[in-house]
Design a protein around this motif. Structure first.
Motif, PDB file in Angstrom:
ATOM      1  N   LEU A 148       0.811  -1.209   0.000  1.00 13.13           N
ATOM      2  CA  LEU A 148       0.000   0.000   0.000  1.00 13.13           C
ATOM      3  C   LEU A 148       0.852   1.270   0.000  1.00 13.13           C
ATOM      4  O   LEU A 148       0.648   2.154  -0.854  1.00 13.13           O
ATOM      5  CB  LEU A 148      -0.962  -0.006   1.188  1.00 13.13           C
ATOM      6  CG  LEU A 148      -1.901   1.195   1.297  1.00 13.13           C
ATOM      7  CD1 LEU A 148      -2.755   1.348   0.045  1.00 13.13           C
ATOM      8  CD2 LEU A 148      -2.804   1.050   2.530  1.00 13.13           C
ATOM      9  N   THR A 166      -6.872   5.940   1.085  1.00  9.03           N
ATOM     10  CA  THR A 166      -6.591   5.652  -0.323  1.00  9.03           C
ATOM     11  C   THR A 166      -7.602   6.318  -1.246  1.00  9.03           C
ATOM     12  O   THR A 166      -7.242   6.859  -2.299  1.00  9.03           O
ATOM     13  CB  THR A 166      -6.557   4.143  -0.572  1.00  9.03           C
ATOM     14  OG1 THR A 166      -7.769   3.549  -0.081  1.00  9.03           O
ATOM     15  CG2 THR A 166      -5.373   3.498   0.119  1.00  9.03           C
ATOM     16  N   THR A 200      -5.224  -0.842  -5.297  1.00 11.92           N
ATOM     17  CA  THR A 200      -5.496  -0.728  -3.868  1.00 11.92           C
ATOM     18  C   THR A 200      -6.975  -0.952  -3.624  1.00 11.92           C
ATOM     19  O   THR A 200      -7.801  -0.803  -4.514  1.00 11.92           O
ATOM     20  CB  THR A 200      -5.112   0.665  -3.338  1.00 11.92           C
ATOM     21  OG1 THR A 200      -5.875   1.661  -4.025  1.00 11.92           O
ATOM     22  CG2 THR A 200      -3.636   0.945  -3.560  1.00 11.92           C
TER      23      THR A 200
END
Length: 437
Positions: free
Chosen positions: A242, A313, A424
């Motif tokens: 990530l 994100t 992601t």
């Protein structure tokens, strides 16, 4: 307010106010000098010369931050660049076109990136994990304000002093004073207060320990081990996908931001937009940059609730979309309304994405690798600017504005969001209350 956090913030504010003064002095000298008006190639060359060497050298910064007292680094680094800034002011006063101006500016700007990495790596030592999102919103935005304040002071010094050596050197001299203040502010911390945790140098105040590790070996031995340590850092990042994806997204975003920044410099230099004098061009650029900073200030307010609403994100994706909207607006023209609107959205998008990326790196990377992670962060940052400078020579006209460029940047940012979202899990909120190990 946490006292440790307040002291670290004071160092950043003094340092970045000095950065604004320093950068305004260089911008006036290199880009808006009345006897030498910069072309696309001049601007691109300046960016490349100032950033490329540190793109190569910055990997060595990470292990240094992970082995040595960050307090000592902030102390010694700021005092060293204060000396450089004073020397640069003296050279500019006597011989502004000297090659030593470029050399000293190169070194001083490189130290700046190094110190910003140290400040980012030190922040988790002054705040609990649950406050890192707010801290990373608050601190960089205030730092950007400080940079804008310094640039504004530099601009006023530029406008209200007569042309000549004093005109060019004054902002650099004031920047040196701010660097001194930042360095001396670091003395309010104990040597081990800002980490790294594995550094056992508690109570060692000597500046010599900037160049010695916790176990006593010297800097040359540390440099020998840098490649090995960086290899382990890359392996660590590969296991933590990530933050790796976020760093790649940040690099792409910064590349497009740098293209915009170079474009703004050239648009400000365009007599059809800014007027016939270099001072008017500099004034336009300062105002556009100030609006961009205001966008960063809006990110300070919007990022914490945005992260709580959609997660880190997804907030990165939202911020890149703000930047894409900026590019879409600028395809329509460069009237003051469109220029300022685009600059505001660009600042909002870039700063918001940076805040989220900082938090992800700080939370996902252990303290013993965090300095290396932020060194890679800075390496990608610099390399993105170098690539943008090279691209600017090929795609930007002398006027600075290209409909095809802005349209292409819009498409690239949409594509970057799509790729990032596919790599992601943007459909799930990141746990913002996660604690640092």
């Amino acid at each position: 307010m946490n006292r440790q956090f307040a002291k670290l913030l004071a160092i950043r504010l003094c340092s970045q106010t000095g950065d604004g003064l320093f950068q305004m002095g260089l911008a006036s000298l290199f880009f808006f000098h009345p006897t030498h008006l910069a072309s696309v190639r001049d601007v691109a060359f300046a960016f490349t010369v100032l950033l490329l060497p540190f793109t190569v050298l910055i990997p060595f910064v990470g292990p240094f931050l992970d082995r040595h007292s960050r307090r000592q680094i902030l102390l010694g680094g700021n005092l060293f660049r204060a000396a450089l800034a004073f020397a640069l002011a003296g050279i500019v006063f006597t011989s502004p076109r000297s090659v030593f101006v470029c050399i000293l500016a190169l070194i001083c700007l490189g130290i700046n990136r190094f110190l910003l990495a140290a400040l980012s790596a030190a922040l988790p030592h002054t705040l609990p994990g649950r406050l890192l999102v707010c801290g990373n919103s608050f601190v960089p935005s205030l730092g950007a304000f400080a940079t804008a304040l310094g640039a504004g002071i530099g601009y006023l010094l530029n406008r209200f002093t007569s042309p000549g050596g004093v005109h060019d050197a004054l902002a650099l001299s004031f920047s040196a004073m701010m660097f001194c203040a930042a360095g001396l502010s670091a003395l309010f911390f104990s040597p081990d207060a800002l980490g790294p945790r594995s550094d056992g140098a508690a109570g060692r105040d000597s500046a010599a320990h900037i160049f010695r590790g916790a176990d006593g070996f010297s800097l040359p031995e540390s440099v020998k081990n840098t490649v090995k340590e960086l290899t382990s850092g890359v392996k660590y990042l590969r296991k933590h996908r990530l933050p790796s994806y976020c760093l790649c997204m940040m690099a792409a975003h910064r590349f497009l931001y740098a293209l915009n920044l170079i474009s703004f410099v050239l648009i400000s230099r365009n007599p059809a937009v800014s007027g016939k004098s270099a001072d008017m061009g500099l004034g336009l650029f300062v105002s556009v940059f100030a609006v961009c900073v205001a966008g960063g200030a809006a990110a300070l307010v919007l990022t914490p609730p945005g992260v709580r609403a959609v997660g880190l994100t997804r907030w990165v994706c939202v911020c890149v979309m703000f930047s894409a909207l900026s590019s879409a607006l600028l395809t329509a023209g460069c009237t003051p309304c469109l220029l300022y609107s685009g600059a505001f959205l660009l600042g909002l998008g870039v700063q918001g994405a940076k805040i989220a990326t900082d938090v992800l790196v700080q939370r996902e990377i252990g303290d013993v690798f965090r300095g290396r992670a932020f060194a890679v962060y800075d390496m990608l940052y610099n390399f993105s600017f170098v690539c943008a400078a090279c691209a600017a020579v090929c795609v930007l006209p002398e006027t600075g504005r290209s409909v095809y460029l802005y349209g292409g940047m819009f498409c690239l940012q949409i594509a970057a969001v799509a790729v990032f979202a596919s790599k992601t899990d943007c459909g799930m909120k990141f746990r913002t209350n996660r604690q640092i190990n």
